[in-house]
Motif scaffolding. Structure first.
Motif, mmCIF file in Angstrom:
data_model
loop_
_atom_site.group_PDB
_atom_site.id
_atom_site.type_symbol
_atom_site.label_atom_id
_atom_site.label_comp_id
_atom_site.label_asym_id
_atom_site.label_seq_id
_atom_site.Cartn_x
_atom_site.Cartn_y
_atom_site.Cartn_z
ATOM 1 N N PRO A 72 -0.393 5.235 2.901
ATOM 2 C CA PRO A 72 -0.726 6.318 3.840
ATOM 3 C C PRO A 72 0.519 6.911 4.500
ATOM 4 C CG PRO A 72 -1.389 4.197 4.734
ATOM 5 C CD PRO A 72 -0.912 3.949 3.335
ATOM 6 N N GLN A 104 -1.176 6.301 9.949
ATOM 7 C CA GLN A 104 -0.722 4.914 9.844
ATOM 8 C C GLN A 104 0.298 4.615 10.941
ATOM 9 O OE1 GLN A 104 -1.754 2.639 7.681
ATOM 10 N NE2 GLN A 104 -0.184 1.073 7.733
ATOM 11 N N GLU A 116 -5.791 14.064 4.848
ATOM 12 C CA GLU A 116 -5.536 13.442 3.548
ATOM 13 C C GLU A 116 -6.038 14.345 2.435
ATOM 14 O OE1 GLU A 116 -5.776 9.054 3.039
ATOM 15 O OE2 GLU A 116 -7.432 9.621 1.689
ATOM 16 N N GLY A 120 -5.052 11.399 -1.967
ATOM 17 C CA GLY A 120 -4.651 10.361 -1.031
ATOM 18 C C GLY A 120 -3.318 10.597 -0.341
ATOM 19 N N ARG A 122 -0.859 12.636 2.285
ATOM 20 C CA ARG A 122 -1.198 13.149 3.607
ATOM 21 C C ARG A 122 -0.300 14.297 4.045
ATOM 22 N NH1 ARG A 122 -3.362 8.135 7.191
ATOM 23 N NH2 ARG A 122 -5.041 7.562 5.758
#
Length: 132
Positions: A72, A104, A116, A120, A122
């Motif tokens: 992340p 995160q 996101e 996946g 960001r």
């Protein structure tokens, strides 16, 4: 020695362009700067803002499966110091169905919103100026 400013291109793999086009072009308001098909086994598109010294290239390699983001913390961060411009950017993302996700790293939560993409990775809209 040249006085030109280098242009940064961030390149990342994908398996499916369509959901990323929606995320980055409709949600984040990027523009398609270029596209290519079947060039030495690669197809792709280059997104960003005209005349910005950076852009994002999304590529698909023939016969390969691209993995989802491994962390992340694989971020693209856009610094938008003007509160009104920042709010427009965040509202545009949510209007297109993208909800913020918890960052995160808590640093990005203080003055930013993290979204996101379908693979996946960001994108952070940071409501601060970048001062060196």
């Amino acid at each position: 020695m040249s006085n030109s400013i280098p242009v940064l291109r961030v390149v990342r793999p994908t398996n499916d362009f369509a959901p990323l086009e929606r995320f980055y072009m409709q949600g984040a308001d990027f523009r398609r700067l270029a596209a290519f098909e079947g060039r030495d086994g690669f197809s792709g598109m280059v997104l960003g803002y005209p005349r910005a010294p950076w852009h994002l290239a999304l590529v698909r390699e023939e016969g390969q499966i691209a993995p989802r983001a491994g962390s992340p913390e694989q971020l693209l961060v856009l610094y938008l110091p003007d509160p009104d411009e920042w709010r427009v950017a965040v509202d545009r993302m949510t209007a297109h169905g993208y909800e913020p996700v918890p960052a995160q790293n808590p640093y990005w939560e203080v003055a930013g919103k993290t979204f996101e993409d379908p693979d996946g990775y960001r994108l952070v809209f940071q409501n601060r100026a970048w001062d060196l």
